[in-house]
Each structure stands twice: as structure tokens, then as C-alpha cells.
Scaffold this active site. Structure first.
Site: not given
Ligand code: SAH
Length: 337
Positions: A83, A97, A104, A108, A111, A154, A205, A329
Site C-alpha cells: 500500500e 508515503c 515487514c 513491532c 504496528c 523497513e 522510530s 501511520c
Molecule cells: N520500518 C520503518 C518505516 C515504517 S514508518 C520505521 O519503523 O520507521 C511507519 C511509522 O509509523 C513508524 O514510525 C511506526 O512506528 C509508526 N507506527 C506504526 N504503527 C503505528 C500506529 N498504529 N499508529 C501510529 N503510528 C504507527
């Protein structure tokens, strides 16, 4: 567009070398088919149309939010889902974005992408095709202006292809200074980004300023602990002179207490009095994903920000976009279709 395949197709039909540049220039400006490329011989247009898919991705679904955000669900040629999201802001910025992987491999716990199956790295063409899709939607007047690698995956685990895509983004009107790569803190990737020449931005992050909690939220912290990651970001700044964005998703009762804001401010503090801050914190309201976590209250997010500001750490609260279409996000979790 599969650019290596374009070159091959052109070579096979004995075309001069500048043809690839011509086709790419049209594509990057938002052309929607080979037929539009009126300075190519008609027979060549036909050949290309027959032999080369215009995009390496098929659009499977599109959702539009009330705030103008558009989320696109794509499939790769081998059926892998991904997406990408377009965000439109009032000041005219158009930010996309994009995803670097289908799924992934990291896990985490908060996420949605981390909960789906990891398929594979995306190619540079598959990354660029996400941007081109939105470039076609947003042709006038300024096209797309910003890009963040904050979709699925990532980026540092697929850095060759991510950087390959970044090299092409300026042709679409997205400068390197307006492109940010976001990472969980994969140190070898941060180091490579530090060494290469494009003035790309780095986002980290972070989500917790102590190792025990961070490891709970982001198991990758066991491998690359907090202090080492922050040190790598400081080295990035020392070399590039580009401020690092810190993303901190606000989880109710988990990482949103006052003492935790102070711990974060200490972790990110200036090394010398009077220096400008290397870091800028973006507090992210948590978007629901079906995980056990709940988002922090608005008032606690504001208090957390104020605690950072009082300790001279620049901080803002990120506007949530496209939540009504699960485009915000951490909500990207396409299922195979
Ligand atoms: N893997 C990379 C790129 C993805 S960025 C990274 O983690 O930085 C996606 C961003 O959204 C990250 O900062 C992640 O921590 C954040 N994120 C993940 N799940 C989320 C959620 N449910 N609500 C808000 N932010 C979230």
C-alpha cells in the site's frame, strides 16, 4: 515502469540510446500511456505498449478519505500486496508515503504491518511506480512535492533499491531534501545513509527512551540498543548537517508519562550548551490496529510535548491523516487479493 526491462526492449528493437531517456521523461512528468509520447515513432509506441507493462504494479483498490488522503492498494506482478498513501495539505504540499517491502520482517508489537506476513523486498521500479501512480493523479499544478519511506517495511533492509528509487525521485519533482527515510534504528543502514551523497533526510522510530520498554515494543532493540542507535544518528548529523526526525507513537499508559518525556529529552539532549538541536520529535497519535494498545489522550500528548519543549527539544504533534480509510501511520496491512 520496469526501467531495466525498458532498456532491454529498446535495445532489442535497435533504438538509439536516447529513447530510454525520452520515455522516462514522459513517464516522470505524469504520462498515462506510451501513446501519449508523441515524439516517439508510432511503431515504437506500439511495440512498447505490446511488450512492456506501463507499471510494474497493478492497482487493486483505492480509498479516499474526507481529508483528501488517498490510499492505494497494489499488487506486484507475482501477486504480493503493498500500500501507499498520498496526503494533501492546505499549504499546497503533496506528500506520498511509500512502501519499501511487501509486509515487514520486523515485529513491532503496535504496528499493523508487523502482524502481516512478510513477502519480499520491493524492486526500485516497484517503489518508483508507487510514486508515479500518485504523480499521475496529482499532475497539476505542482505534482507531488514530498516523499517519506514510512509505508510498509523497513527501508534499511532494502537500502540498495530504496536509494535506487531515490535517485529517480527528483525527475518527478521530489527533491532529496524533501525525501525522508524512516528506520527502526537499523544501524548499518543509518551508517550507509551517512556515507552516501544524496541529501536525504533521516527519521528514527524511537517510541521509548529506555531499553527495556523499547525492546518490548520493538524487538529489534535487542540487536541495536538505544544508545548505539542515537549515537549513529548523531554521526549522521555530524556528517550531513541535517536534523534527524524522531518518531514517537503515543501509547496510553505505556510510554506517555511525564518522567518518560524527561528521559527522552535527556537521551536527545545537546552535547554542548548553545548548540542547535540535532533531533526534532514528532509525537504520533496512535492509530488503532486491533492491537491491545490504546492511544494516549490528547491532553497527555500535549503535556508530553510541553515537557520536551521545556527541555529545549523541538517537538510537534503529527496530524493524523486518512484514519477513516485505515491509511494512517501503522495501519497499512494489505492482505493478498
Ligand atoms: N520500518 C520503518 C518505516 C515504517 S514508518 C520505521 O519503523 O520507521 C511507519 C511509522 O509509523 C513508524 O514510525 C511506526 O512506528 C509508526 N507506527 C506504526 N504503527 C503505528 C500506529 N498504529 N499508529 C501510529 N503510528 C504507527
Amino acid at each position: 515502469m520496469d526501467l531495466p526491462l525498458l532498456e532491454k526492449t529498446l535495445a532489442a528493437s535497435d533504438q538509439p540510446r536516447f529513447r530510454a531517456r525520452q520515455v522516462w521523461a514522459w513517464t516522470a512528468r505524469g504520462a498515462t500511456s506510451f501513446q501519449e509520447m508523441t515524439d516517439l515513432p508510432a511503431s515504437l509506441r506500439e511495440t512498447l505498449q505490446r511488450e512492456l507493462p506501463f507499471s510494474s504494479l497493478t492497482l487493486r483498490d483505492e480509498a479516499r478519505a474526507a481529508d483528501g488522503t488517498v490510499k492505494a492498494l497494489f499488487a506486484t506482478a507475482d501477486g504480493r500486496p503493498l500500500e501507499a498513501v498520498l496526503m494533501r495539505y492546505r499549504d499546497g504540499r503533496r506528500s506520498i508515503c511509500v512502501s519499501s517491502q511487501s509486509g515487514c520482517p520486523l515485529t513491532c508489537t503496535f504496528c499493523a504491518t508487523g502482524q502481516m506476513k512478510f513477502a519480499r523486498n520491493l524492486t526500485a521500479s516497484e517503489i518508483i511506480d508507487q510514486a508515479l501512480h500518485f504523480r499521475r493523479l496529482e499532475s497539476a499544478p505542482q505534482g507531488v512535492t514530498n516523499c517519506v519511506f514510512m509505508g510498509m517495511g523497513e527501508p534499511m533492509l532494502n537500502l540498495d533499491n530504496v536509494l535506487g528509487a531515490c535517485e529517480r525521485l527528483p525527475d518527478l519533482g521530489i527533491g532529496h531534501r524533501h525525501t525522508a527515510i524512516s528506520t527502526v534504528g537499523w544501524i548499518p543502514g543509518i551508517e550507509r545513509l551517512t556515507e552516501q551523497d544524496m541529501p536525504l533526510r533521516l527519521a528514527l522510530s524511537l517510541h521509548a527512551a529506555d531499553d527495556a520498554l523499547r525492546s518490548e515494543l520493538m524487538p529489534v532493540n535487542e540487536r541495536y540498543p538505544l544508545d548505539d542507535v542515537i549515537e549513529a544518528c548523531r554521526a549522521f548529523y555530524a556528517r550531513k548537517r541535517r536534523r534527524v526526525f524522531v518518531e514517537y507513537v503515543m501509547l496510553k499508559g505505556v510510554n506517555d508519562r511525564y518522567e518518560q518525556a524527561l528521559a527522552l529529552a535527556r537521551a536527545l539532549a545537546r552535547k554542548r550548551e548553545g548548540e542547535t538541536s540535532i533531533f526534532k520529535v514528532n509525537l504520533i497519535p496512535y492509530n488503532p490496529t486491533g492491537s491491545p494498545y490504546e492511544g494516549s489522550m490528547r491532553a497527555s500528548i500535549a503535556a508530553f510535548r510541553d515537557a520536551l519543549l521545556a527541555n529545549e527539544i523541538p517537538a510537534t504533534i503529527r496530524l493524523t491523516r486518512g484514519q477513516d480509510i485505515d491509511a494512517a501511520c501503522g495501519q497499512l496491512a494489505a492482505r493478498a487479493t
